[in-house]
Design a protein around this motif. Structure first.
Motif, PDB file in Angstrom:
ATOM      1  N   GLU A   5       1.430  20.107  18.049  1.00 53.96           N
ATOM      2  CA  GLU A   5       0.616  21.317  17.916  1.00 53.96           C
ATOM      3  C   GLU A   5       1.389  22.538  18.387  1.00 53.96           C
ATOM      4  OE1 GLU A   5      -3.521  23.129  19.806  1.00 53.96           O
ATOM      5  OE2 GLU A   5      -3.114  20.985  19.975  1.00 53.96           O
ATOM      6  N   ALA A   6       2.197  22.339  19.420  1.00 52.07           N
ATOM      7  CA  ALA A   6       3.010  23.423  19.972  1.00 52.07           C
ATOM      8  C   ALA A   6       4.288  22.820  20.542  1.00 52.07           C
ATOM      9  CB  ALA A   6       2.250  24.175  21.055  1.00 52.07           C
ATOM     10  N   VAL A   7       5.342  23.635  20.574  1.00 49.30           N
ATOM     11  CA  VAL A   7       6.638  23.164  21.061  1.00 49.30           C
ATOM     12  C   VAL A   7       7.232  24.228  21.985  1.00 49.30           C
ATOM     13  CG1 VAL A   7       8.997  22.547  20.405  1.00 49.30           C
ATOM     14  CG2 VAL A   7       7.086  21.840  18.964  1.00 49.30           C
ATOM     15  N   VAL A   8       7.754  23.777  23.121  1.00 52.97           N
ATOM     16  CA  VAL A   8       8.500  24.641  24.022  1.00 52.97           C
ATOM     17  C   VAL A   8       9.920  24.085  24.087  1.00 52.97           C
ATOM     18  CG1 VAL A   8       8.700  25.588  26.344  1.00 52.97           C
ATOM     19  CG2 VAL A   8       6.429  25.163  25.369  1.00 52.97           C
ATOM     20  N   VAL A   9      10.879  24.888  23.684  1.00 53.16           N
ATOM     21  CA  VAL A   9      12.286  24.506  23.674  1.00 53.16           C
ATOM     22  C   VAL A   9      12.941  25.126  24.906  1.00 53.16           C
ATOM     23  CG1 VAL A   9      14.459  24.654  22.411  1.00 53.16           C
ATOM     24  CG2 VAL A   9      12.298  24.404  21.159  1.00 53.16           C
ATOM     25  N   CYS A  10      13.469  24.283  25.783  1.00 51.79           N
ATOM     26  CA  CYS A  10      14.133  24.733  27.013  1.00 51.79           C
ATOM     27  C   CYS A  10      15.544  24.161  27.007  1.00 51.79           C
ATOM     28  CB  CYS A  10      13.367  24.268  28.241  1.00 51.79           C
ATOM     29  SG  CYS A  10      11.654  24.815  28.290  1.00 51.79           S
ATOM     30  N   PRO A  11      16.482  24.834  26.341  1.00 54.24           N
ATOM     31  CA  PRO A  11      17.799  24.240  26.121  1.00 54.24           C
ATOM     32  C   PRO A  11      18.799  24.388  27.254  1.00 54.24           C
ATOM     33  CG  PRO A  11      17.676  26.348  25.029  1.00 54.24           C
ATOM     34  CD  PRO A  11      16.315  26.088  25.615  1.00 54.24           C
ATOM     35  N   GLY A  12      18.416  25.028  28.353  1.00 53.33           N
ATOM     36  CA  GLY A  12      19.390  25.228  29.426  1.00 53.33           C
ATOM     37  C   GLY A  12      20.563  26.039  28.918  1.00 53.33           C
ATOM     38  N   ASP A  13      21.784  25.503  29.048  1.00 54.88           N
ATOM     39  CA  ASP A  13      22.955  26.251  28.568  1.00 54.88           C
ATOM     40  C   ASP A  13      23.489  25.704  27.237  1.00 54.88           C
ATOM     41  OD1 ASP A  13      24.189  23.941  29.478  1.00 54.88           O
ATOM     42  OD2 ASP A  13      25.717  24.977  30.634  1.00 54.88           O
ATOM     43  N   ASP A  14      22.633  25.011  26.490  1.00 57.37           N
ATOM     44  CA  ASP A  14      22.986  24.590  25.127  1.00 57.37           C
ATOM     45  C   ASP A  14      22.494  25.676  24.175  1.00 57.37           C
ATOM     46  OD1 ASP A  14      23.197  23.573  22.583  1.00 57.37           O
ATOM     47  OD2 ASP A  14      22.208  21.671  23.032  1.00 57.37           O
ATOM     48  N   PHE A  15      23.405  26.514  23.738  1.00 59.00           N
ATOM     49  CA  PHE A  15      23.049  27.667  22.911  1.00 59.00           C
ATOM     50  C   PHE A  15      23.214  27.403  21.421  1.00 59.00           C
ATOM     51  CE2 PHE A  15      25.158  29.920  26.713  1.00 59.00           C
ATOM     52  CZ  PHE A  15      24.018  29.785  27.487  1.00 59.00           C
ATOM     53  N   VAL A  16      23.566  26.180  21.029  1.00 64.53           N
ATOM     54  CA  VAL A  16      23.882  25.926  19.620  1.00 64.53           C
ATOM     55  C   VAL A  16      23.026  24.855  18.944  1.00 64.53           C
ATOM     56  CG1 VAL A  16      26.267  26.736  19.828  1.00 64.53           C
ATOM     57  CG2 VAL A  16      25.753  24.328  20.184  1.00 64.53           C
ATOM     58  N   SER A  17      22.427  23.935  19.665  1.00 65.60           N
ATOM     59  CA  SER A  17      21.731  22.821  19.022  1.00 65.60           C
ATOM     60  C   SER A  17      20.437  23.250  18.333  1.00 65.60           C
ATOM     61  CB  SER A  17      21.427  21.711  20.030  1.00 65.60           C
ATOM     62  OG  SER A  17      22.625  21.154  20.504  1.00 65.60           O
ATOM     63  N   LEU A  18      19.632  24.044  18.977  1.00 68.24           N
ATOM     64  CA  LEU A  18      18.363  24.511  18.431  1.00 68.24           C
ATOM     65  C   LEU A  18      18.278  26.030  18.537  1.00 68.24           C
ATOM     66  CD1 LEU A  18      15.985  21.883  20.096  1.00 68.24           C
ATOM     67  CD2 LEU A  18      16.731  21.919  17.709  1.00 68.24           C
TER      68      LEU A  18
END
Length: 195
Positions: A5-18
């Motif tokens: 229903e909802a998504v929170v993306v918290c990639p830290g220091d991955d700036f390229v995957s999502l």
């Protein structure tokens, strides 16, 4: 595929995957830090974290105060190598009695994986100026990285109504995560949401 229903993306220091295109607009860097685990030669009992005045000259909440100008000038003169390497002291005791000691700060789009001995020695020098731990030994030495940005301590982006991208960019994620989580969920599900 994963449905939500909802998504929170918290990639830290991955700036390229999502969401690379959205994250890149914030111009994030990575901060590389060095830390150590120290074994005291004889048992010590710290009931609180220990910090030094280098932290007061580093963290914006303190360092941006007009009163900090004299301290920063003195530290620049007396501990220029520490300041140039972003060294400040944080010592926290683990349950086994060892001490987690940090840290340094170096910024780059892609930091190298190395932990220079001279930077490690600056951290140890600061610890030795504050704490009397003769015979202490280094058990472990490591580097870490986290997202960093010059112009903000965090960013939250909304690619659509059901998605949030959240990145803390100042090394304070563990301290602020619960409040940021509450704000993020409220923004996704409405201000009346109660955690």
């Amino acid at each position: 595929p994963v449905m939500a229903e909802a998504v929170v993306v918290c990639p830290g220091d991955d700036f390229v995957s999502l969401y690379q295109d959205r994250i890149s607009t914030y111009r994030p860097l990575r901060c590389k830090l060095q830390m150590l685990r120290i074994a005291p030669a004889r048992p010590v009992d710290f009931r609180t974290p220990v910090m030094s005045d280098l932290g007061l000259a580093r963290y914006k909440g303190y360092a941006d105060l007009p009163e900090a100008a004299a301290l920063k000038a003195r530290l620049d003169a007396e501990q220029s190598a520490h300041r140039a390497n972003g060294v400040h002291l944080i010592v926290v005791q683990s349950a086994d009695g060892s001490l987690v000691v940090g840290d340094s700060h170096h910024y780059a789009p892609t930091p190298d994986p190395f932990a220079p001995v001279d930077v490690r020695d600056l951290i140890l020098d600061e610890m030795d100026q504050v704490l009397d731990l003769p015979g202490r030994t280094i058990q472990e030495h490591w580097i870490g990285t986290y997202a960093s940005a010059d112009d903000r301590w965090r960013f939250t982006d909304a690619p659509d109504d059901a998605t949030r991208i959240v990145v803390v960019t100042a090394g304070c994620g563990a301290s602020t995560a619960f409040a940021i989580g509450e704000e993020t969920i409220a923004s996704l599900f409405g201000q009346d949401f109660k955690a």
